[in-house]
Design an enzyme around this catalytic site. Sequence first.
Site, mmCIF file in Angstrom:
data_model
loop_
_atom_site.group_PDB
_atom_site.id
_atom_site.type_symbol
_atom_site.label_atom_id
_atom_site.label_comp_id
_atom_site.label_asym_id
_atom_site.label_seq_id
_atom_site.Cartn_x
_atom_site.Cartn_y
_atom_site.Cartn_z
ATOM 1 N N GLU A 1 -10.957 -5.816 0.840
ATOM 2 C CA GLU A 1 -10.290 -6.545 -0.355
ATOM 3 C C GLU A 1 -11.230 -7.766 -0.266
ATOM 4 O O GLU A 1 -11.330 -8.298 -1.594
ATOM 5 C CB GLU A 1 -8.991 -7.046 0.309
ATOM 6 C CG GLU A 1 -7.790 -5.886 0.151
ATOM 7 C CD GLU A 1 -7.896 -4.895 1.287
ATOM 8 O OE1 GLU A 1 -7.191 -4.209 1.445
ATOM 9 O OE2 GLU A 1 -8.814 -4.930 2.281
ATOM 10 N N ASP B 1 0.787 -1.244 -0.046
ATOM 11 C CA ASP B 1 0.079 -0.062 -0.052
ATOM 12 C C ASP B 1 0.830 1.242 -0.003
ATOM 13 O O ASP B 1 0.590 2.165 -0.938
ATOM 14 C CB ASP B 1 -1.001 -0.048 1.249
ATOM 15 C CG ASP B 1 -2.094 -0.898 0.923
ATOM 16 O OD1 ASP B 1 -2.124 -1.586 0.006
ATOM 17 O OD2 ASP B 1 -3.194 -0.579 1.831
ATOM 18 N N LYS C 1 0.803 -6.656 1.754
ATOM 19 C CA LYS C 1 -0.080 -5.532 1.206
ATOM 20 C C LYS C 1 0.110 -4.469 2.367
ATOM 21 O O LYS C 1 0.021 -3.167 2.151
ATOM 22 C CB LYS C 1 -1.549 -5.853 1.125
ATOM 23 C CG LYS C 1 -2.433 -4.611 0.624
ATOM 24 C CD LYS C 1 -3.807 -5.081 0.297
ATOM 25 C CE LYS C 1 -4.467 -3.839 -0.108
ATOM 26 N NZ LYS C 1 -4.705 -2.890 0.801
ATOM 27 N N HIS D 1 -4.999 -9.402 3.151
ATOM 28 C CA HIS D 1 -4.049 -9.451 4.192
ATOM 29 C C HIS D 1 -4.628 -9.532 5.658
ATOM 30 O O HIS D 1 -3.711 -10.260 6.383
ATOM 31 C CB HIS D 1 -2.981 -8.162 4.047
ATOM 32 C CG HIS D 1 -3.756 -6.902 4.115
ATOM 33 N ND1 HIS D 1 -3.681 -5.980 5.068
ATOM 34 C CD2 HIS D 1 -5.074 -6.326 3.641
ATOM 35 C CE1 HIS D 1 -4.307 -4.792 4.938
ATOM 36 N NE2 HIS D 1 -5.186 -5.125 4.125
ATOM 37 N N ASN E 1 -3.299 -2.924 -5.240
ATOM 38 C CA ASN E 1 -4.719 -3.394 -4.654
ATOM 39 C C ASN E 1 -4.965 -2.370 -3.528
ATOM 40 O O ASN E 1 -5.493 -2.865 -2.503
ATOM 41 C CB ASN E 1 -4.395 -4.871 -4.264
ATOM 42 C CG ASN E 1 -5.731 -5.580 -3.944
ATOM 43 O OD1 ASN E 1 -6.873 -5.134 -4.552
ATOM 44 N ND2 ASN E 1 -5.665 -6.502 -3.114
ATOM 45 N N ASP F 1 -9.883 -2.435 11.434
ATOM 46 C CA ASP F 1 -8.573 -3.253 10.960
ATOM 47 C C ASP F 1 -8.185 -4.131 11.991
ATOM 48 O O ASP F 1 -7.220 -4.763 11.818
ATOM 49 C CB ASP F 1 -7.666 -2.375 10.363
ATOM 50 C CG ASP F 1 -7.922 -1.820 9.177
ATOM 51 O OD1 ASP F 1 -8.628 -2.306 8.472
ATOM 52 O OD2 ASP F 1 -7.368 -0.965 8.678
#
Length: 430
Positions: A337, A48, A410, A383, A89, A309
């Site tokens: 994702e 990222d 990622k 991820h 991504n 997250d």
Amino acid sequence: MDLIVRPTPELNGEIGALSSKNYTTRYLLVAALAEGTSTVYYPAHSEDSDAMRRCIQDLGAVLEEDEEKIVITGFGGRPHDVKELNVGNAGAVLRFLMAIASLCPDVTFVNSYPDSLGKRPHSDLIVALEGMGVQIEHQDGKLPIRIRGGKPQGGKISVSGEVSSQYLSALLFLTPLLEEDSEITVLGDLKSKVVIGQTLEVLEQAGIQIDASSDYSRFRVPGRQIYQAKSYTVQGDYPGSAAILAAAAVMKSDVKVHRLMEKSKQGERAIVDVLQMMDVPLKHQDDTVHVTGNGRLRPVEFDGDAATDAVLAMVAAAVFADGTSRFYNVENLRYKECDRITDYLNELKKAGAKVEEGRSEIIVHGRPGGLEGGATINAHFDHRVIMALTVVGLRCKEPLLIKDAHHVAKSYPQFFDHLQALGASVEWVK
């Protein structure tokens, strides 16, 4: 590449937390938007953050990098006339740069991950930018996206917060550069408000003035502002560390994770509070989290919206709790994702977990004796799913095979190296 996770009796050792991906991408962006040269110390190195590095260079920023820092000479509010950008991504990078790219005459964001980012919607941001006079060609709100901008207009702007806070962050980065003053109104229930706090914190550090209402429903943004060249230091990353801390919590352990600020504005700092609520032996002082796990956990109920997250790692810990846990207000996990509710829970079930889903909740019936394992897991190129399933695999009776586990890069390329250093039995297979 695939990965085998084998039962591991205990974890011991110390690691330094990964640098924050969220802060790194934001600091890189405000440095690129600045007039002059900025320095970002201890930036994250992940797919990222690499996507942000690559794209701001394409837009005209000049980067010089060594082991500890990146020196960035910004392009100010005048990005180069670039025809194509590839964010890989990285959804947040895409959304932030869609707003900045509206200052360019004609830019196409390509679709290089059709099975992941290529499936994610961006319609709410598209609608907001079109309301500012930007012409956008898209595929039902998805990549590839062509932006014909040049002169977006400020004024009264509306954006939905129902799916993601990233749309609002994107507009907060853009509007200070416009000729007109702007008033941004957020429609619906804003998700992940704590992340907007991070965006505002970074903007303030960059010398940008924004007047936000206390509930983040309205923002007044003066136009014609100039991003200032500054020095920034990236703090340790709670979202990535959440999986390490969860792994230490579910088994016998003596693990220290350094560089985790006690007063961080990262919502995922809540992983520490949740583990303490689950009676995990844990201390947090001097920016170090010290877990002395015994594998015994109480169930918990938690509003996951403030710590999006870290929720999957919390769920992984709850899989081994003595009772039923519930994580609610987490519908936005469906728009990542992968669908981090349905897809993740389906894989947990393969390992033997007892889990249920609602539209915006995850219910976990803990199995303190451990899971059977012995399954092949599809991590859906995600991820966070990879890291959380690895936590579960460490307490399974039989190994788990996680497909395409290399996508952990990622956000946390060193994740498996760090786990191995703590004694985890994980290995790559071809």
